[in-house]
Design a protein around this motif. Structure first.
Motif, PDB file in Angstrom:
ATOM      1  N   MET A  49      16.202  42.121  23.801  1.00 48.59           N
ATOM      2  CA  MET A  49      16.813  43.583  23.917  1.00 48.59           C
ATOM      3  C   MET A  49      17.794  43.850  24.979  1.00 48.59           C
ATOM      4  SD  MET A  49      13.433  45.927  23.244  1.00 48.59           S
ATOM      5  CE  MET A  49      14.496  47.391  22.944  1.00 48.59           C
ATOM      6  N   LYS A  86      11.282  42.685  27.478  1.00 51.59           N
ATOM      7  CA  LYS A  86      12.459  42.968  26.705  1.00 51.59           C
ATOM      8  C   LYS A  86      13.417  41.791  26.655  1.00 51.59           C
ATOM      9  CE  LYS A  86      11.957  47.751  27.482  1.00 51.59           C
ATOM     10  NZ  LYS A  86      12.649  49.068  28.356  1.00 51.59           N
ATOM     11  N   ARG A 100       6.248  40.483  10.343  1.00 54.98           N
ATOM     12  CA  ARG A 100       7.247  39.784  10.307  1.00 54.98           C
ATOM     13  C   ARG A 100       7.018  38.379  10.749  1.00 54.98           C
ATOM     14  NH1 ARG A 100       8.067  44.400  11.041  1.00 54.98           N
ATOM     15  NH2 ARG A 100      10.290  45.630  10.500  1.00 54.98           N
ATOM     16  N   LYS A 145       3.048  45.517  12.196  1.00 55.51           N
ATOM     17  CA  LYS A 145       4.588  45.685  12.253  1.00 55.51           C
ATOM     18  C   LYS A 145       4.988  44.075  12.794  1.00 55.51           C
ATOM     19  CE  LYS A 145       7.358  48.477  14.882  1.00 55.51           C
ATOM     20  NZ  LYS A 145       7.405  49.720  15.473  1.00 55.51           N
ATOM     21  N   VAL A 196       7.696  47.882   7.517  1.00 54.45           N
ATOM     22  CA  VAL A 196       8.852  47.067   6.723  1.00 54.45           C
ATOM     23  C   VAL A 196      10.278  47.228   7.268  1.00 54.45           C
ATOM     24  CG1 VAL A 196       7.343  46.879   4.595  1.00 54.45           C
ATOM     25  CG2 VAL A 196       9.178  48.671   4.880  1.00 54.45           C
ATOM     26  N   LEU A 197      10.164  48.164   8.041  1.00 54.13           N
ATOM     27  CA  LEU A 197      11.703  48.636   8.451  1.00 54.13           C
ATOM     28  C   LEU A 197      12.313  47.255   9.127  1.00 54.13           C
ATOM     29  CD1 LEU A 197      13.854  50.628   9.183  1.00 54.13           C
ATOM     30  CD2 LEU A 197      12.809  51.158  11.366  1.00 54.13           C
ATOM     31  N   GLY A 198      13.714  47.107   8.236  1.00 54.91           N
ATOM     32  CA  GLY A 198      14.338  45.899   9.178  1.00 54.91           C
ATOM     33  C   GLY A 198      13.850  44.668   8.339  1.00 54.91           C
ATOM     34  N   ALA A 199      12.874  44.579   7.767  1.00 52.39           N
ATOM     35  CA  ALA A 199      12.509  43.184   7.108  1.00 52.39           C
ATOM     36  C   ALA A 199      11.696  43.793   5.560  1.00 52.39           C
ATOM     37  CB  ALA A 199      11.547  42.706   7.899  1.00 52.39           C
ATOM     38  N   GLU A 200      12.693  44.468   4.813  1.00 53.65           N
ATOM     39  CA  GLU A 200      11.836  45.167   3.747  1.00 53.65           C
ATOM     40  C   GLU A 200      12.090  44.128   2.573  1.00 53.65           C
ATOM     41  OE1 GLU A 200      14.719  45.900   5.159  1.00 53.65           O
ATOM     42  OE2 GLU A 200      14.548  47.753   6.251  1.00 53.65           O
ATOM     43  N   ILE A 207      13.046  38.181  16.396  1.00 57.70           N
ATOM     44  CA  ILE A 207      11.991  38.283  15.524  1.00 57.70           C
ATOM     45  C   ILE A 207      12.169  36.934  14.538  1.00 57.70           C
ATOM     46  CG2 ILE A 207      11.789  39.528  13.218  1.00 57.70           C
ATOM     47  CD1 ILE A 207      12.627  42.062  14.619  1.00 57.70           C
ATOM     48  N   PRO A 220      17.042  42.007  19.097  1.00 56.13           N
ATOM     49  CA  PRO A 220      15.808  41.724  18.725  1.00 56.13           C
ATOM     50  C   PRO A 220      15.585  40.977  17.494  1.00 56.13           C
ATOM     51  CG  PRO A 220      15.831  44.306  19.257  1.00 56.13           C
ATOM     52  CD  PRO A 220      17.230  43.446  19.647  1.00 56.13           C
ATOM     53  N   SER A 221      16.649  41.104  16.460  1.00 53.86           N
ATOM     54  CA  SER A 221      16.559  40.471  15.221  1.00 53.86           C
ATOM     55  C   SER A 221      16.551  38.940  15.639  1.00 53.86           C
ATOM     56  CB  SER A 221      17.793  40.439  14.213  1.00 53.86           C
ATOM     57  OG  SER A 221      18.284  42.012  14.376  1.00 53.86           O
ATOM     58  N   TYR A 272      12.360  39.465  24.164  1.00 52.51           N
ATOM     59  CA  TYR A 272      12.598  40.112  22.889  1.00 52.51           C
ATOM     60  C   TYR A 272      13.904  40.131  22.381  1.00 52.51           C
ATOM     61  CZ  TYR A 272      11.125  42.944  18.874  1.00 52.51           C
ATOM     62  OH  TYR A 272      11.078  43.475  17.562  1.00 52.51           O
TER      63      TYR A 272
END
Ligand SMILES: Nc1ncnc2c1ncn2[C@@H]1O[C@H](COP(=O)(O)OP(=O)(O)OP(=O)(O)O)[C@@H](O)[C@H]1O
Ligand SMILES: Nc1ncnc2c1ncn2[C@@H]1O[C@H](COP(=O)(O)OP(=O)(O)OP(=O)(O)O)[C@@H](O)[C@H]1O
Ligand SMILES: [Mg+2]
Ligand SMILES: [Mg+2]
Lengths: 331, 378, 513, 417
Positions: free
Chosen positions: C61, C56, C167, C163, C109-113, C85, C81-82, C59
């Motif tokens: 978090m 974490k 990204r 997922k 795609v959530l968050g990177a649509e 990513i 996290p962004s 990542y």
């Protein structure tokens, strides 16, 4: 009751308006500013204040409150030296009965109830709403071209049923085949029917669609909606107001469709009662305001419109006063 | 043990901290509102408190609280298993109407008469709530919807029943209409609980105390209460543990409604003796706020009821002094919010503290390899 | 074991001196981790050793209290996290992070649509194309337009990986990805990992299954009590050695000793049918478990195991057949009555079905035994009795907790599980249903739970064991039955079968052949 | 490898006649219209499908629909909003207070602003402080009532034509019609022909005297659908209501989205209140909302947390409410509609082999028929139950596949906090 409408001058008006009388008044739910029943009482109180210089104290009621709360309200007034104390609305009956016993030297008055007739220090200020409603019912029937009239009641209570009863009898007296549509906007304890112009409008619209062309709005603040619906329905549709002269108080763009209003002079009753107190000869017992003393009446301010119907209405009025017509207060 | 005492002290300190914090917060916010409209907050509060201390007012506060207590317990009972009974309002009104009608129609020896009225009220309230329970269990409809709908249906039903040709009598000269008065044998006299007060406290305060005790006992001490709380906290685990959730929903809803049935009783048997148009309404909604305020415990709810009783009753003096009495509603809303915020803050603090404790124990256990730290507080 | 590897090139990930403290716990202390590009790097350690915490941190978090993160030679600070990513780090969490009621596509795609309508709209078509591409490229195919709730665990796992790949991650963190997979699914996953590796991605892989770790990893780092204690070479190290590094004690094994099976049937199911909306969830299920017998039920998740268990527990009403417990027909009994008659139940999801997380331990002891001594007397809860018995369980079953008054949520998963096992063993059950009793539990606790099951069996308990861990299943069971699409399709002998054979039976591959 | 999906196929209802969903809905709607028309012809209760009824139904449905839409936004982001009623009250006051001084549109904006304030209070309590959503909502209902009454006392007491409990009237908003349509359809409607007149009546009701705010409301429903289901913003917002931790792990700012959602929720509830004070009537009155916030919540649940379903729920409620307010005869005819509805459902249940549901449905069907045949008109008070009973009836007979956002009502705590 002592006669005379609100415009009758009193002897005291010339004197400098001071008085050591303190008047307490407890409103029904809605309070001052409801543009209806409570405001009518307030008007009478204001007038008395201006004329006699009495000190006044007004207390408000809350929604859904208990008798204990009402009791305490009256008690606070009596305890604070206010005399007389007025309760606006029949809801004060039980509580006033108790408090009047606790304060035998204070004069109380209650509007719209006469169950305390036996209590010496309670004055009952009651109205013959069915009589006034009878007259506007007759006028409605005369004015109706479709033979179909409507009654929109605010909240389904026995008090409002008196309006309904009188209206129906009056209408049927003129045209025995007349159809009277009846609708109450809400059921107690939901008193929103007095405050829902939108529902008033929808209901009136429905009545118009079903053929009504004259509608009696005994619905407090919801009456405005009824007027709108009548206005939208166009020529030959009339609304009848209630309590005060709504031709004078309604919004400008709808006033011309208000044929007349059934006047219930709560203001007069309050004023007269306070005046009697100031005069030192306080009114006691049951004070009934009816057609004979113009405690209830129909208004004439929309002169051109009402003119054709006054003859018949006045004739009926005399018959009621004379006792030839008995108006029942049950629908 | 010293540590134990320190722990206890901290625990007590924490449980006092939340309410104190909450009351302080709501006083501050109310004061700001008052002051912004040019009313003196200090004077306002002083007036309210002084007024509340008059014996007569104290009695009124207690009486209001008795009624609120039933309402809040009814709501709380549902909440304990995640049932949101918004319908207490309808349940108590219908129950009061029918109980009043029955009570006014018969003459019985005192105990029987009062007992009968109470029984009718409980049964009517319970059955009416059970409708929502049935619809939830068999048709899966959220009790939130059903009870909202049933409230409105109740109003219509009462209007239908409360007419002279059905359950009511019309008294000559009155614009009110109500059920026939309950004769003396069906009434519950008051108690002189507050010294120097001419007013009496509702006799049914005894019933409130009993119901409060039963509530606590059933929820906290009985197997049924265990099942109920388990269902409220983790329904799936409760099912796996053998709880018949459908039955629990039905029973809890009925019990909640049964308690709701009592809401109108102090007023009916202790003051009005009739159900009429001006019978108090809306108490069910106040009950929701108080239940939440009291965190659904018997004691908490009692305190909440008294607090609301105090605020409601002493609002009258504000009116007399020219302060808008609506301020009391604002205070009530703020109190409900600030209490839960305060509890939440304290709760977070507690969890962190507890985890710290577990962590400490575990790391010390790990440090001394295999020594087992369990039962440290046995 | 080999010393700190000194391979050439810039590491894809380098964590140096990471320390992370939680209130009262140091989850990570001076952790060092170095992952080279194009490798699979395994991180192993006991429950609570600090693996997830470390990941974490990587990542974004949470922020480490001390230490540095270097990605491809560049030292970075990750705030959320962004950030991670954006720098090509992707993570598949230990517990699935998927919204059930959204489609696969939406979850991915959530968050990177991908956008349309000038950046305002969601471009589903573009997303679909891209997901299909990734699917083809890495052999991770899944229908983008189904709701996640309708997917099995294998598919969910794939969605999680897609997922991350979607990204454009170059570093892939997989926290216990195989805990819930059957061997075939594990193989498929490992194949995908090989493809990823070949494309130069780095993979950090966490698992409690040491054989897996050895077969898939290029490097291994061992974490014990929050700190890195060793690195190991998977080619040379044995599972036993690894385990010893992790815990410093002997590796337990699920091998049963001699058979204790009696001829006294405890549970008999005859022709049990379960139908929902015209579909058979269970079809003609007939089985018998004797006293002293462990019956293993093998099957891919979603083939009727849960329904079978719930039928035995009375949480579902069967549509045909009979269930008999110790010669009594219990088919129509309520769950409570069955429990009272002596069925213990270790549910597969302890948080959902086994515990009330925000109740104290002693109340959790009462759960499922609400009607029995010493928890209750008559209609009342016997607090003293229940508390005393909770103390007993905590002692006997080595539940590590400071007190029985703490909330169940404050215990670690392993300790929660031990509490449940202890509870379900109480009150002399005749039958124990154990669903995934050691899932996500570390080797130490695992051994303890195995011992408990063995002891119970020796005392004549009948056990229905369901597990995705085929070694556990084979090792503990006296007999094995395979369930497929609600039917019992095969009986195998646990003393001869291999996990691979069992796996093919479970997926119906053996059947088709 | 084989997936479990193929092995355990989805639970799917047998699609009726193999039609796709939109066509099925259209078919149901048409069948409903035929039945309604038939009953109208039989009973002569022409108000069942008259333009007036439809028009009134829309007016009554809009505030409920808007409140429900507010609930939907909030719950889609995982925050239960029992406080809709309080936010509506705030909105109606804002509209009434500003409306008479600065015009109706200013009033509308103020209604939204006041609602947003209510929403933000809810957001602070539930999102920032992690308070139980119901508690916060209940507190907001009390606060909304208290604050407006207090403010009305301060701000309206001396206004011309207003008072402590009501605002002076505002000018209202225009109610345009499609020109010529009414004249065209009216003759057809008044023929009372089977089906044709019904369609004429409905069209006329829908397209004449439609308040601009009604159009706005309908656009908002569409906009909500587009925003929440067709944009990245909406996906993120919904993900927060389904699984905030998953959303968080992908970098979605969970709390921020919750704030957006609850603020919008408050704004919509405020607008619902504004509609009452600007369009339904043209002034603020104490008690004006009359529990519509709660009904809106019910409509939202009824509509399965979806804009389309919500519209149906609000529409059903508005329609039956219009009916009971307008015409007692038509309400009586509704009994026959109920009978037909129940009969239809019974047949459907038989088709789907749900014997018990079919049986219960049949019993109630027969009861309503008997009731219809034995009465000429329903007693006044009973008619006021119509919308509530109908809602319960429809809910209890329709198939129950309601599904709320999974994390709705759960207090969200970020990882590591
Ligand atoms: N958010 C947190 N707050 C407090 N303590 C935490 C938190 N997260 C983890 N911990 C603690 O940090 C330690 C390491 O936990 P972590 O989840 O990293 O273990 P793990 O190695 O992943 O275990 P497992 O194999 O069970 O997944 C645990 O002892 C736990 O108590
Ligand atoms: N968000 C958190 N806040 C505080 N403490 C936490 C948090 N998450 C985990 N912990 C602590 O970390 C410990 C272990 O948590 P974790 O969920 O990693 O356990 P686990 O052994 O991995 O269990 P499981 O096998 O169920 O994953 C517990 O003691 C718990 O108190
Ligand atoms: Mg972990
Ligand atoms: Mg873990």
């Amino acid at each position: 009751a002592c006669g005379g409408g609100s415009d009758s001058d009193t002897v005291d008006s010339g004197d400098s308006p001071t008085s050591d009388i303190k008047v307490g008044l407890a409103y029904d739910v809605g309070g001052r500013g409801d543009q209806s029943f409570n405001d009518s009482a307030a008007a009478g109180l204001d007038k008395a204040k201006d004329e006699f210089g009495v000190e006044i104290k007004e207390l408000e009621a809350s929604n859904g409150e208990t008798d204990a709360a009402r009791e305490e309200r009256l008690r606070l007034l009596a305890d604070g030296g206010f005399n007389p104390v007025i309760g606006v609305g029949f809801a004060y009956a039980t509580s006033m009965g108790k408090v009047a016993e606790e304060f035998p030297d204070t004069q109380f008055a209650i509007i719209d109830d006469e169950t305390l007739a036996e209590t010496p220090n309670v004055t009952s200020l009651v109205f013959a709403e069915e009589q006034g409603s009878y007259l506007v019912g007759a006028i409605a029937a005369e004015a109706s071209k479709t033979g179909n009239v409507g009654y929109v009641g605010g909240v389904n209570t026995p008090l409002l049923q008196k309006f309904e009863a009188g209206f129906k009898q009056g209408a049927e007296a003129v045209n025995k085949d007349i159809e009277v549509q009846v609708k109450y906007l809400s059921q107690p304890p939901d008193f929103s029917g007095f405050a829902a112009p939108d529902k008033g409008e929808t209901t009136a619209q429905g009545m118009i669609d079903a053929g009504a062309d004259v509608i009696y709005a005994a619905a407090g603040g919801s009456g405005g909606g009824v007027f709108k619906a009548i206005k939208a329905a166009g020529a030959d549709h009339w609304a009848i107001g209630v309590d005060s002269d709504q031709y004078l108080t309604a919004e400008a763009d709808v006033k011309d469709i208000i044929l007349t209003s059934m006047l219930k002079r709560v203001d007069t009753a309050v004023y007269d009662f306070v005046k009697s107190s100031v005069d030192g000869e306080v009114l006691t017992g049951v004070q009934r305001f009816d057609l004979s003393d113009e405690g209830v009446a129909y208004s004439l301010s929309n002169e051109a419109a009402i003119e054709p119907f006054t003859a018949k209405a006045d004739e009926l009025k005399e018959q009621i006063i004379g006792g030839e017509i008995k108006v029942s207060d049950k629908p | 043990m010293n540590k134990l005492n320190a722990d206890t002290a901290r625990r007590i300190g924490l449980s006092v901290a939340a309410p104190v914090l909450a009351v302080a917060l709501s006083v501050v916010i109310t004061s700001i509102v008052l002051a912004s409209a040019g009313n003196d907050p200090v004077e306002t509060f002083t007036q309210m408190i002084e007024y509340a201390q008059e014996p007569r007012t104290t009695t009124l506060i207690i009486n209001a609280a008795v009624t609120y207590y039933f309402a809040a317990l009814a709501v709380a009972f549902g909440f304990r298993m995640n049932l949101f009974n918004i319908g207490v309002d309808g349940q108590y009104r219908l129950a009061a109407l029918l109980a009043a009608a029955v009570g006014g129609a018969v003459e019985l020896p005192k105990v029987l008469h009062v007992g009968l009225i109470l029984l009718v009220a409980v049964i009517v309230g319970g059955l009416w709530a059970a409708v929502a329970g049935l619809l939830k269990v068999y048709r899966g409809i959220s009790e939130v919807i059903t009870t909202i709908m049933l409230n409105s249906i109740t109003t219509a039903l009462i209007a239908y029943l409360l007419t002279a040709d059905k359950l009511a009598v019309q008294v000559e000269g009155s614009n009110n209409i109500g059920t026939p008065e309950i004769p003396a044998s069906g009434r519950v006299g008051g108690i002189d609980l507050v010294p120097d007060s001419k007013l009496q406290v509702y006799g049914l305060i005894v019933l409130a105390a009993i119901v409060g005790f039963l509530y606590w006992f059933v929820i906290e001490r009985s197997r049924f209460g265990f099942d109920l709380r388990a269902t409220g906290r983790n329904e799936e685990a409760a099912v796996a543990s053998g709880v018949n959730v459908k039955r629990m929903v039905l029973i809890s809803m009925a019990i909640s409604g049964g308690i709701a049935g009592l809401v109108g009783m102090p007023q009916l048997l202790g003051a009005s003796y009739t159900y009429s148009l001006d019978f108090p309404a809306g108490i069910g909604f106040t009950g929701i706020a108080i239940a939440l305020l009291g965190r659904n415990t018997a004691i908490g709810v009692a305190i909440g009821a008294l607090l609301f009783g105090f605020l409601d009753t002493s609002s009258q003096i504000l009116d007399l002094e020219g302060v808008p009495k609506e301020i009391v509603l604002i205070t009530q809303g703020v109190i409900v919010l600030s209490v839960v915020i305060a509890y939440e803050l304290v709760r977070r603090y507690r969890i962190v503290a507890q985890q710290r404790e577990v962590g400490r124990q575990l790391s010390s256990a790990a440090g001394s390899e295999d020594s087992k730290p369990q039962g440290a507080q046995a | 074991m080999k010393p700190e590897s000194e391979s050439a090139g810039v590491p894809a990930v380098e964590l140096k001196g990471i320390t992370k403290r939680f209130p009262g716990v140091v989850a990570n202390r001076d952790v060092n981790l170095r992952v080279m590009p194009g490798t699979v790097h395994a991180v192993v350690g006991e429950n609570g050793a600090g693996k997830s915490t470390l990941m974490k941190t990587l990542y974004g978090m949470h922020k480490p209290d001390e230490g540095t993160i270097t990605l491809n030679g560049e030292q970075v600070v990750l705030h959320n996290p962004s950030d991670a990513i954006a720098r090509g780090v992707g993570m598949v969490h230990q517990h699935f992070m998927l919204a059930d009621n959204l489609t696969v596509l939406e979850n991915i795609v959530l968050g990177a649509e991908p956008k349309r309508w000038g950046g305002f709209g969601l471009n589903r078509a573009a997303a679909r194309t891209r997901i299909r591409e990734i699917g083809k490229q890495y052999g991770l195919e899944v229908d983008p337009d189904v709701l996640v709730e309708n997917l099995g665990v294998g598919d969910r796992q794939r969605v999680e990986i897609i997922k991350v790949l979607y990204r454009g991650a170059r570093v892939l963190v997989l926290d216990e990805p195989t805990a819930v997979l059957v061997p075939q699914e594990v193989d498929a996953l490992f194949e995908a990992l090989q493809v990823l590796k070949a494309q130069g991605l780095s993979i950090i892989f966490i698992s409690h299954k040491l054989d897996e770790v050895r077969s898939v990893a290029d490097d291994i780092t061992v974490i014990r009590r929050g700190t890195t204690v060793a690195t190991a070479d998977p080619k040379t190290v044995s599972s036993r050695q690894l385990a010893e590094l992790m815990v410093g004690s002997e590796l337990p094994s699920p091998q049963t000793s001699e058979s204790t099976v009696t001829d006294r049937p405890v549970l008999e199911m005859k022709h049990v049918e379960l139908v929902k909306d015209g579909r058979h969830l269970l079809r003609d299920v007939t089985l018998t478990i004797h006293a002293g017998e462990v019956l293993g039920l093998a099957g891919v998740e979603g083939n009727g195991q849960a329904e079978l268990v719930e039928s035995i527990m009375g949480m579902r009403t069967v549509d045909g057949g009979t269930i008999t417990l110790a010669a009594e027909n219990i088919t129509t009994w309520t769950t409570r009555r069955r429990r009272e008659a002596g069925i213990g139940y270790i549910p597969e999801d302890r948080h959902r079905h086994g515990l009330i997380l925000d109740a104290p331990l002693w109340e959790n002891r009462v759960l499922g035994h609400q009607t029995r001594h010493p928890n209750t007397s008559g209609p009342l809860v016997n607090r003293a009795g229940a508390r005393a018995d909770t103390e007993r369980i905590v002692g006997e079953y080595d539940v590590r907790t400071p007190s029985i008054d703490v909330l169940a949520s404050s215990l670690s998963g392993g300790n929660q599980q031990k509490l449940i096992v202890g509870r379900e063993m109480s009150g002399n059950p005749k039958l124990l249903i154990a669903a995934h009793p050691t899932r996500g539990v570390d080797v130490g606790a695992q051994a303890a739970i195995w011992d408990l099951l063995r002891n119970a069996r020796a005392e004549g308990l009948a056990v229905l064991l369901i597990s995705a861990d085929l070694d556990e299943l084979i090792g503990l069971s006296d007999s094995l039955t395979v369930i497929l699409r609600g039917e019992l399709v095969a009986q195998v002998d646990p003393s001869t079968v291999t996990p691979e054979q069992l796996g093919s039976a479970m997926t119906g591959a053996g059947e088709a052949a | 490898m084989s997936t479990t999906l193929e092995e355990t196929p989805l639970e799917k209802k047998a699609p009726l006649l193999g039609l796709s969903k939109p066509w099925r809905m259209a078919l149901y709607a048409f069948a409903g219209l035929v039945v309604l028309s038939l009953i109208r012809v039989i009973t002569g209760a022409n108000d069942l499908t008259s333009a007036g009824t439809v028009n009134a139904a829309v007016m009554l449905a809009v505030p409920i629909g808007l409140a429900g839409l507010g609930g939907l936004w909030s719950e889609r982001a995982g925050v239960v909003n029992i406080g809709l009623e309080g936010m509506m009250i705030l909105g109606s006051f804002g509209a009434g207070w500003i409306g008479w001084q600065h015009g109706a549109w200013a009033g509308v904006l103020m209604a939204i602003a006041f609602g947003v304030i209510g929403g933000l209070v809810h957001a602070v309590a539930t999102v920032t402080f992690g308070v139980d959503h119901v508690v916060s909502g209940v507190a907001i209902n009390i606060l909304g009532l208290g604050a407006t009454q207090y403010l009305a006392g301060e701000l309206l007491a001396d206004s011309p034509g207003g008072g402590e409990t009501q605002s002076p009237p505002n000018s209202g908003l225009p109610k345009p019609s499609i020109p010529g349509l009414s004249g065209l359809l009216e003759p057809l409607e008044s023929k009372h022909w089977f089906l044709l007149s019904d369609i004429a009546g409905i069209l006329r009701g829908l397209f004449t005297n439609v308040s601009l705010l009604t159009i706005v409301a309908i656009l908002l429903v569409v906009l909500t659908y587009v925003l929440l289901w067709q944009t990245p913003f909406g996906l993120r917002l919904r993900s927060v209501g389904e699984d905030p931790h998953a959303a968080e792990s992908l970098g979605v700012k969970v709390r921020l989205y919750k704030y957006y959602a609850v603020a919008v929720s408050g704004g919509l509830a405020g607008l619902a209140g504004g509609f009452l004070a600007i369009v339904a009537s043209n002034l603020y009155r104490e008690g004006q909302t009359g529990g519509r916030g709660y009904i809106g919540l019910a409509a939202m649940i009824f509509g399965n947390w979806r804009p389309g379903g919500l519209m149906m729920g609000a529409g059903l409620f508005g329609y039956t409410d219009a009916m009971q307010l307008r015409n007692a005869v038509a309400v009586h005819a509704l009994l026959l509609v109920v009978f037909a509805l129940l009969l239809g459902l019974t047949v459907l249940n038989l088709y789907r082999r749900r014997w018990i549901s079919a049986g219960v449905g049949l019993v109630f069907a027969v009861l309503s028929l008997i009731w219809y045949l034995n009465t000429d008109e329903l007693p006044g008070p009973i008619t006021t139950m119509t919308p509530y009973v109908t809602t319960l009836l429809v809910l209890s007979l329709a198939a129950q596949s309601l599904r709320m956002p999974k994390a709705s009502g759960q207090v969200y705590r970020p990882e590591g906090k």
